[in-house]
Design a protein around this motif. Structure first.
Motif, PDB file in Angstrom:
ATOM      1  N   LYS A  46       0.846  -1.206   0.000  1.00 21.10           N
ATOM      2  CA  LYS A  46       0.000   0.000   0.000  1.00 21.10           C
ATOM      3  C   LYS A  46       0.880   1.255   0.000  1.00 21.10           C
ATOM      4  CE  LYS A  46      -3.859  -2.167   2.440  1.00 21.10           C
ATOM      5  NZ  LYS A  46      -4.772  -2.106   3.608  1.00 21.10           N
ATOM      6  N   GLY A  47       0.320   2.295  -0.597  1.00 14.60           N
ATOM      7  CA  GLY A  47       1.039   3.567  -0.617  1.00 14.60           C
ATOM      8  C   GLY A  47       1.841   3.795  -1.870  1.00 14.60           C
ATOM      9  N   GLY A  48       2.087   2.726  -2.660  1.00 11.45           N
ATOM     10  CA  GLY A  48       2.865   2.867  -3.879  1.00 11.45           C
ATOM     11  C   GLY A  48       1.992   3.248  -5.058  1.00 11.45           C
ATOM     12  N   ALA A  49       2.650   3.455  -6.191  1.00 13.28           N
ATOM     13  CA  ALA A  49       1.930   3.869  -7.397  1.00 13.28           C
ATOM     14  C   ALA A  49       0.977   2.785  -7.881  1.00 13.28           C
ATOM     15  CB  ALA A  49       2.935   4.217  -8.496  1.00 13.28           C
ATOM     16  N   ILE A  50       1.389   1.521  -7.765  1.00 13.25           N
ATOM     17  CA  ILE A  50       0.536   0.410  -8.239  1.00 13.25           C
ATOM     18  C   ILE A  50      -0.764   0.361  -7.454  1.00 13.25           C
ATOM     19  CG2 ILE A  50       0.409  -2.083  -8.578  1.00 13.25           C
ATOM     20  CD1 ILE A  50       3.489  -2.079  -8.714  1.00 13.25           C
ATOM     21  N   HIS A  51      -0.638   0.428  -6.143  1.00 11.50           N
ATOM     22  CA  HIS A  51      -1.828   0.370  -5.282  1.00 11.50           C
ATOM     23  C   HIS A  51      -2.771   1.530  -5.573  1.00 11.50           C
ATOM     24  CE1 HIS A  51      -4.090   0.985  -1.480  1.00 11.50           C
ATOM     25  NE2 HIS A  51      -4.162  -0.355  -1.504  1.00 11.50           N
ATOM     26  N   GLY A  69      -8.206   3.582 -10.338  1.00  8.56           N
ATOM     27  CA  GLY A  69      -8.542   3.355 -11.736  1.00  8.56           C
ATOM     28  C   GLY A  69      -7.892   4.371 -12.669  1.00  8.56           C
ATOM     29  N   LYS A  70      -6.929   5.105 -12.170  1.00  6.28           N
ATOM     30  CA  LYS A  70      -6.254   6.131 -12.976  1.00  6.28           C
ATOM     31  C   LYS A  70      -4.754   5.839 -13.056  1.00  6.28           C
ATOM     32  CE  LYS A  70      -9.520   9.739 -11.559  1.00  6.28           C
ATOM     33  NZ  LYS A  70      -9.679  11.048 -10.899  1.00  6.28           N
ATOM     34  N   THR A  71      -4.161   6.319 -14.144  1.00  5.98           N
ATOM     35  CA  THR A  71      -2.713   6.170 -14.292  1.00  5.98           C
ATOM     36  C   THR A  71      -2.000   7.040 -13.246  1.00  5.98           C
ATOM     37  OG1 THR A  71      -2.865   5.725 -16.657  1.00  5.98           O
ATOM     38  CG2 THR A  71      -0.748   6.511 -15.833  1.00  5.98           C
ATOM     39  N   ILE A  72      -1.061   6.427 -12.559  1.00  2.62           N
ATOM     40  CA  ILE A  72      -0.320   7.130 -11.508  1.00  2.62           C
ATOM     41  C   ILE A  72       1.163   7.177 -11.882  1.00  2.62           C
ATOM     42  CG2 ILE A  72       0.342   7.161  -9.079  1.00  2.62           C
ATOM     43  CD1 ILE A  72      -2.615   7.704  -9.521  1.00  2.62           C
ATOM     44  N   ILE A  73       1.700   8.390 -11.863  1.00  2.55           N
ATOM     45  CA  ILE A  73       3.139   8.572 -12.086  1.00  2.55           C
ATOM     46  C   ILE A  73       3.694   9.254 -10.845  1.00  2.55           C
ATOM     47  CG2 ILE A  73       4.918   9.653 -13.511  1.00  2.55           C
ATOM     48  CD1 ILE A  73       2.915   9.660 -15.817  1.00  2.55           C
ATOM     49  N   MET A  74       4.625   8.612 -10.192  1.00  3.67           N
ATOM     50  CA  MET A  74       5.139   9.180  -8.946  1.00  3.67           C
ATOM     51  C   MET A  74       6.539   8.661  -8.656  1.00  3.67           C
ATOM     52  SD  MET A  74       2.950   6.932  -6.152  1.00  3.67           S
ATOM     53  CE  MET A  74       3.949   7.476  -4.767  1.00  3.67           C
ATOM     54  N   ASP A  75       7.232   9.409  -7.818  1.00  2.01           N
ATOM     55  CA  ASP A  75       8.525   8.964  -7.320  1.00  2.01           C
ATOM     56  C   ASP A  75       8.290   8.043  -6.132  1.00  2.01           C
ATOM     57  OD1 ASP A  75       9.690  10.527  -9.212  1.00  2.01           O
ATOM     58  OD2 ASP A  75      10.408  12.084  -7.852  1.00  2.01           O
ATOM     59  N   VAL A  76       8.856   6.847  -6.221  1.00  4.68           N
ATOM     60  CA  VAL A  76       8.700   5.878  -5.131  1.00  4.68           C
ATOM     61  C   VAL A  76       9.928   5.972  -4.227  1.00  4.68           C
ATOM     62  CG1 VAL A  76       8.391   3.459  -4.534  1.00  4.68           C
ATOM     63  CG2 VAL A  76       7.354   4.369  -6.624  1.00  4.68           C
ATOM     64  N   PRO A  77       9.728   6.248  -2.941  1.00  3.46           N
ATOM     65  CA  PRO A  77      10.880   6.371  -2.039  1.00  3.46           C
ATOM     66  C   PRO A  77      11.590   5.043  -1.832  1.00  3.46           C
ATOM     67  CG  PRO A  77       8.830   6.440  -0.800  1.00  3.46           C
ATOM     68  CD  PRO A  77       8.445   6.468  -2.243  1.00  3.46           C
ATOM     69  N   LYS A  78      12.802   5.130  -1.364  1.00  2.00           N
ATOM     70  CA  LYS A  78      13.639   3.952  -1.150  1.00  2.00           C
ATOM     71  C   LYS A  78      13.006   2.966  -0.171  1.00  2.00           C
ATOM     72  CE  LYS A  78      18.320   2.723   0.357  1.00  2.00           C
ATOM     73  NZ  LYS A  78      19.619   3.238   0.856  1.00  2.00           N
ATOM     74  N   VAL A 104      14.945   0.747  -3.155  1.00  5.71           N
ATOM     75  CA  VAL A 104      15.666   1.600  -4.089  1.00  5.71           C
ATOM     76  C   VAL A 104      14.694   2.666  -4.604  1.00  5.71           C
ATOM     77  CG1 VAL A 104      15.144   0.056  -6.018  1.00  5.71           C
ATOM     78  CG2 VAL A 104      17.042   1.647  -6.202  1.00  5.71           C
ATOM     79  N   PRO A 105      15.126   3.923  -4.690  1.00  2.80           N
ATOM     80  CA  PRO A 105      14.213   4.960  -5.182  1.00  2.80           C
ATOM     81  C   PRO A 105      14.087   4.891  -6.708  1.00  2.80           C
ATOM     82  CG  PRO A 105      16.338   5.914  -4.709  1.00  2.80           C
ATOM     83  CD  PRO A 105      16.428   4.478  -4.288  1.00  2.80           C
ATOM     84  N   PHE A 106      12.887   5.086  -7.227  1.00  3.00           N
ATOM     85  CA  PHE A 106      12.688   5.095  -8.675  1.00  3.00           C
ATOM     86  C   PHE A 106      11.394   5.830  -9.013  1.00  3.00           C
ATOM     87  CE2 PHE A 106      10.542   1.361  -7.103  1.00  3.00           C
ATOM     88  CZ  PHE A 106       9.381   1.259  -7.850  1.00  3.00           C
ATOM     89  N   LYS A 107      11.253   6.144 -10.292  1.00  3.39           N
ATOM     90  CA  LYS A 107      10.031   6.789 -10.776  1.00  3.39           C
ATOM     91  C   LYS A 107       9.132   5.706 -11.347  1.00  3.39           C
ATOM     92  CE  LYS A 107       8.483  10.904 -13.253  1.00  3.39           C
ATOM     93  NZ  LYS A 107       8.934  12.101 -14.011  1.00  3.39           N
ATOM     94  N   SER A 108       7.925   5.650 -10.844  1.00  7.38           N
ATOM     95  CA  SER A 108       7.005   4.581 -11.226  1.00  7.38           C
ATOM     96  C   SER A 108       5.883   5.115 -12.111  1.00  7.38           C
ATOM     97  CB  SER A 108       6.405   3.934  -9.968  1.00  7.38           C
ATOM     98  OG  SER A 108       5.488   2.921 -10.327  1.00  7.38           O
TER      99      SER A 108
END
Length: 277
Positions: free
Chosen positions: A59-64, A70-79, A84-88
């Motif tokens: 929970k809390g990530g872009a996938i969740h 039901g919408k496309t989510i683009i976000m920076d995922v913290p480490k 590992v930090p990445f843009k999702s």
């Protein structure tokens, strides 16, 4: 290739995944999920997400967020989420009934962006420090220029003052000359008076000595004043030359400061661009 889902879109992505790894030049990791768990995870060499097939979607990530909204989510995922930090980029996949049945996920490493950000921030900080130092130097040089101009003004006054002593010396020299004539006349009159004029002769002699002494002193004073005037003239020239040099340096510092400000602006642009990576 094993089938992972009954959904056509998810399965098509699964089929195309090997080609996507090539297209993205091994710079992105991919995942396919259903509503609850990972169905497939393919990590690139630069981004290893600590997740595998069968793991529950945190929970809390872009996938969740993509699945629940039901919408496309683009976000920076913290480490802290995957290690590992990445843009999702999480895209929800829906069935014919418009129900979310899973997601397609692309993860892009933030390492290069963070390196660029770190570099741009360090560059901006250095440029700011350099700019402040140059500004301080410019102000210091300008203060020296102002001080030199004040000194030059005072030197000119002193030079004019030394010239003003010429009239005084001429006056004193004239007095000395007149005193000498007076002494000569007095000596002549004393000689005419004979013994009665002896005392007056002594006075006449002292007057002539005073005249000679005054004349000699005037010559010495004139010599000293001439040297002073020459020294003041040299000081004036040196101060003027120094002011010219410092004014040139102040101009150069201003040009450097303008260049630094332009570089600083470019560093800010680099920072903004890095945040879009």
């Amino acid at each position: 290739m094993l089938k992972i889902s009954e959904n056509e879109v998810l399965e098509a992505f699964n089929t195309a995944l090997p080609y996507l790894m090539v297209l993205f030049d091994d710079e992105a990791s991919f995942a396919i999920t259903d509503e609850d768990k990972y169905l497939l995870v393919e990590n690139c060499s630069n981004l290893h997400i600590k997740a595998k097939e069968g793991d529950i979607i945190p929970k809390g990530g872009a996938i969740h967020k993509a699945i629940t909204s039901g919408k496309t989510i683009i976000m920076d995922v913290p480490k802290e989420v995957y290690g590992v930090p990445f843009k999702s980029y999480a895209i929800p996949i829906k069935n014919d009934n418009n129900k979310v049945v899973g997601s397609i996920v692309v993860g892009k490493s933030l390492e290069k962006r963070n390196q660029v950000l770190s570099t741009s921030e360090a560059l901006a900080a250095s440029l700011e420090q350099i700019s402040a130092s140059i500004q301080s130097l410019t102000e210091g040089v300008q203060n020296v220029v102002n001080s030199n101009n004040e000194i030059l003004s005072e030197v000119k006054v002193a030079k004019e003052s030394t010239k003003g002593t010429d009239d005084i010396l001429k006056f004193v020299e004239n007095v000395s000359h007149q005193t000498n004539l007076l002494g000569i006349n007095a000596a002549i009159e004393a000689a005419r008076a004979g013994d009665l004029g002896k005392g007056f002769g002594v006075v006449a002699q002292e007057i002539r000595k005073l005249s000679a002494s005054s004349s000699e002193s005037i010559k010495k004073i004139n010599g000293v004043l001439t040297k002073i005037e020459g020294s003041v003239g040299k000081i004036s020239t040196k101060v003027s030359d120094t002011s010219t040099i410092f004014e040139s340096q102040a101009t150069a510092f201003e040009e450097i400061s303008a260049s630094i400000q332009e570089l600083s602006a470019n560093a800010n642009i680099l920072d903004q661009l890095a945040r879009k990576l």
